[in-house]
Design a protein around this motif. Sequence first.
Motif: not given
Length: 528
Positions: A206-208, A225-230, A232-233, A304-306
Amino acid sequence: MRCKHSSLLVALCLGTFLSFSWFTHNLTDVREEYVHPQLIALYPRVLAAEEKSLNVSQQLQRVLDSLKRHVQVQRNVSTNNSDVFTTKEFSLAPMSSLSNVYFYLPHLKKHTHSLLPNIVLGHGRAGVSLVLGIPTVKREKQSYLLSTLSSLLYDLTSEEKDDCLIIIFVAEADAQYVYSVADDIKKKFPHEVQSGLMEVVSPSPYFYPDFSNLKETFGDSKERVKWRTKQNLDYSFLMLYAKDKGSLYVQLEDDIVAKQGYSQTMKEFVRHQSSDDWLILEFSQLGFIGKMFRTSNLPFIVEFILMFYKDKPIDWLLDHILWVKACNPEKDAIHCSRQKDNLRIRYKPSLFQHVGLHSSLHGKIQNLKDKDFGKQTLYISHSNPPAEVTTSLSAYQSHTLDRAYQGMDFFWGLTPVAGDYIKIKFVKPLIVKGYLFKSGNIETNGDQFYNTTVEVLCENSSVLNNAHNGQMSKYETTTDGYLRIGAFEDGVAAGEIPPALQNISAIRLLIHSDSDVWVLLSEILIKV
């Protein structure tokens, strides 16, 4: 037993709740002709009791769920208690120190345990100097993870291994895949897992968040965009899991090779900094590879990343952090760059090289190379005594056994089978004090000798007779007159040859089982 008691409490509370519900339902249906005044006075109290009963029921259900998870953890540990530890970290969310985490990731409110790390392998090692973080994902073409780990372990001393922790973060919600990666690591590196040097963790399913509504920016496709966003998480989760494990954290990726001596080099570079003002020490110029942080700074960096995890890739965000901390808006770009250089300090030559060809992004070919990495030392040469060297293994290209014995190259042989050998026959029998054979190298550490013995042919036939008569029980004899004096362990065979066996006519490496990989000898030393 606790679960049984909790279940009983839940049942009692639910029974109370249902009873009150039935009572209040019937109370509202009482005919208006007559309602006893005491019942009217009791009605608000019944409603309050009903609400309280519901709250207690929900609280007890949460307790029950927690106990069930605890029991499941205990079962997992009892099944494999040598590889998973049981400490408070099972109940600690890695992002719990961030008070705003639910503001940045509001979907986490729906699942209260979505920040709990799933610790697949590990022994709770902490207090080390160096923590290496490696996120890995399922790749369509080829996985480089095991080769990356082999490279990192290649020349670590026992002291360096004791002062280090390697965290592999399998950034996938697919439990089957997560545990398959853990099994591969456990089989390939059993000693490192058992000692606590390696840990394997994964996030909650459930984290993502839902990535379907991301805004496309900077000309990137929705998939990118999805790839780079994930990503970062993934980095955020891994960094916060690592923050209490040691003093220094180094961000790596799962498709790199490391330069020999990287661990000691990084520690010395930290010690020689003239100021403690640095925020990042860079040991590679590529992306987010080889970036070192103090673990005490990780919560601030992650927050900051979040804040902007959906907006920009990680390396851009990292540069923005430096701008915020160092740059004066009233000064020019040159001044800003100089100020940032005080916080981000580069080491040369680079200690890590990117080797992956196929990116984790679908369809992306990634030919990134760090020009400052330089050339690796792929073999170590020695001056060995004159000998005739032969082998049943087929050499790959020019990497022949003869060149390796002369110290001009490494030997690289195609996939061996049981019975294959390497033989070093000396021009004349001589006193051999010892031997060293090292297989694999920093780039192909997986090409090692397995189930392979070291055998000697003695000039004096009485040595073999004494072995047959049981006077040398520590040595096993072969049908063709050799004595087995050693074997490869973790890719290395080394030892001394006692005077009682001298003089030596030949040394042989004998392979006893088929292998799935090629074999590489990067060092051959005959001590005379």
